[in-house]
Structure formats: C-alpha cells, structure tokens
Design an enzyme around this catalytic site. Sequence first.
Site, mmCIF file in Angstrom:
data_model
loop_
_atom_site.group_PDB
_atom_site.id
_atom_site.type_symbol
_atom_site.label_atom_id
_atom_site.label_comp_id
_atom_site.label_asym_id
_atom_site.label_seq_id
_atom_site.Cartn_x
_atom_site.Cartn_y
_atom_site.Cartn_z
ATOM 1 N N GLY A 1 -9.782 2.742 12.881
ATOM 2 C CA GLY A 1 -9.699 2.747 14.636
ATOM 3 C C GLY A 1 -10.594 3.439 15.196
ATOM 4 N N GLY B 1 -5.185 8.972 10.943
ATOM 5 C CA GLY B 1 -5.473 9.901 9.599
ATOM 6 C C GLY B 1 -7.100 9.830 9.090
ATOM 7 N N ARG C 1 0.768 -1.178 -0.063
ATOM 8 C CA ARG C 1 -0.054 -0.109 0.101
ATOM 9 C C ARG C 1 0.972 1.095 0.143
ATOM 10 N NH1 ARG C 1 -2.367 2.746 5.070
ATOM 11 N NH2 ARG C 1 -3.724 4.597 4.152
ATOM 12 N N ASP D 1 -3.386 4.673 -2.690
ATOM 13 C CA ASP D 1 -4.538 4.899 -1.912
ATOM 14 C C ASP D 1 -5.350 6.308 -2.933
ATOM 15 O OD1 ASP D 1 -5.608 3.850 0.081
ATOM 16 O OD2 ASP D 1 -4.036 4.796 1.700
ATOM 17 N N GLU E 1 -14.617 2.431 14.080
ATOM 18 C CA GLU E 1 -15.004 0.904 14.362
ATOM 19 C C GLU E 1 -15.208 0.865 15.615
ATOM 20 O OE1 GLU E 1 -12.405 -1.891 12.856
ATOM 21 O OE2 GLU E 1 -12.064 -0.764 11.011
ATOM 22 N N ARG F 1 -9.404 7.308 22.544
ATOM 23 C CA ARG F 1 -9.527 6.444 23.614
ATOM 24 C C ARG F 1 -9.194 7.158 24.906
ATOM 25 N NH1 ARG F 1 -6.893 1.284 21.662
ATOM 26 N NH2 ARG F 1 -5.240 2.829 21.198
#
Length: 360
Positions: A292, A177, A64, A121, A295, A249
């Site tokens: 991240g 990002g 990638r 990408d 989800e 978090r």
Amino acid sequence: MATRDKTDAAAKPPRPLRRLRKRILCVNAGSTSLKLSVVEPDGAATAVESLDAVPEGVAAVSHRVVHGGTRFREPVVIDDAVEQELEAAVELAPLHNAPALAAIKQARKTLRDLPHIAVFDSAFHVTIPEEASTYALPAMVREDWGIRRYGFHGLSVQWASERVRVQRLVVCHLGGGCSVTAVRDGRSVDTTMGFTPLEGVPMATRPGSVDPGALLYLLEHHLTLEELDRMLEHESGLAGLSGLFGDVRELEALDTPEARLALAVFTYRVATAVGAMATALGGLDAVVFTAGIGENSPSVRAAVCDRLGYLGVEIDDEDNAAARPDAGIAAAGASVQVIVLEAREDVIAARAARQLLGIT
C-alpha cells in the site's frame, strides 16, 4: 459434487478435480482485513464479496498464513490435524495467524467440497543462511525453543523476485506491516522481520525493532504483559509517533511536527534497512517498492531513495510522482533500477495450490 467427509476431502484431491477449471479462490486474512479473490491461471483476479458468493469452477481454496514456525516450510493440504497444528502456531503471530485460522475454519465449513491449502509467508525465507537467521542467544533458546529469524511477506517478495530478475534485489514491502528483504538470484538471504512480524522497520501500529532492555524496563516499572502486547501491536509505529494515525496518507496531509517526525523516522529506518540488505547482497542491482505505501506514496519513495545515492540509487522525480504499478522510476543512466510493483500474493498462493494438487 457430493458432500464428503471433511478429513477425507482435505487428505487428497477429489477425483473430478482435473476436470474443473483451474481457478483458485485465494483467502488473504490480514491483521485488519479479509480479502477474497478468484485467480485464473493467467493471473487475472476477480474480487469476491464473501465465501457465500464464490463462483462456479473453483478447484481449490488457497489460504495465506503468515507464520509457519518450524513445522510448516512448504504449502500443505489442510485437514483436521493440520488445522490443530495451525491453532498451536497462533501465538507466534497472533495479529495475523488468528484471523487466518478463523478464515480457514469458516471456509472449510462453507466450502467443504473443495480442498484447502495453507501457503506460508515465512516459507520463502527458509533459504536465509545461518549467519543471518541466528540470534545471539544460548543454544537451548535457539535449538530447543526455536527462537530464530523466520521472516515474513514471503509471497509478496517471491512475486517481486520473479518480476524483477536481477542478481541483487532489495524488496521494500511497505503497507500496514513493513519489511525489507535481500534477494540474491531469486532466494531470500536476509530480511528485517524476525521471530515475529514485530521486528524490523516501523509500521502502521507496530514499532519495529526496539531495545529489549527498554521492554524489560517497561514490564518491570510501568506495564503489564497484556498492556505491553497491546502497545507493541496496536499503539506504536506511525500511530504512536504521530499520536494520531498509522495511515501514511493522513500523515502526509498534515503539517504538524508529530506527523513530520513519524514520516522522517519511518523513511530513515527503511533507508538504513535497504543499506543493510545491500551489505548482505554485496551490492545492489534493483530496489522494489510494493504494498500500500510502497505503491502509492511518491514522497516516501523519494525520501528513502534520497538517502541511497551512495549505492547508485537515483530516481526521476516526475516519473516517481506519476508512477502507477508496475513502473520504473530510476533516473536515466542510474546504475540501480527502482521499480514500483503491485503486490500479488494471490498469484503465488494460487500457483502453490495448483502445484500441490497437481492441477495442470
């Protein structure tokens, strides 16, 4: 398999390729991590600890690469010449392309008997219309120097568009990002990231869009070019707003004015970006949250969706709180689907390698 000259190996698939299993090693070198996984044809993936631990039966390596610039709009077999061109593109997205190039170099040395493929990408966004990709700058800047909106997170957005098949889709890729993309009938028509992955909504350590006049002012009065670059790449976004962390978090666990402000700015900007993308689409059929933060943060999803009721977005609070990818969280009877989706760039990258090499 005998060792061959690297240039010859990259230029064409090795003859025994079709007799190998169709497993692809995917190399995802992000700005803060290196992820290796072996992807089977059915999409099942197994994490690999290092390039020295790659199992038998791998047919190719798919890398990638975030920014392909004007040169790379399709997957390409990596040979020495391509590697040199990728090196020239590092300055377009140094935080991302530099580690990707380092991983390519190491992988080509370690796995020299396998073909290596670069998957970009930015390629998914080549369908963005001119009115959305063009900056209001002089023709020389746009045409001679290639300054335009490229867009990123394309592998993630492509996966989402294949999993959620609606006419008007907005994909919120929210991780280290962050970007928000409008997809019509499976094709990108607008996105928040631009010439580089710095533009758009706030991110973990990047600010997103900032008045360019403010940046000129900082350069003239306060910062050197190197200091400004460091601030924009590493000291802004959620980290800059909170003065502490770029991790949602950790911010959610705090009850300080700075943490609350950081999350409020972030979710406000994501919500307004979804609204802008709905304008590009002429309406909205579904919203996807992925990566991240997308989800794993019910509170971020709720804060964004609470601002989008005027578009028909309404979520079920219990479903949202309990959601694990892949799951729908829209309220019963809501006109817009809301889906929490696992990001699977590796599946798209592996498929691109198989198609390019003719592994059927």
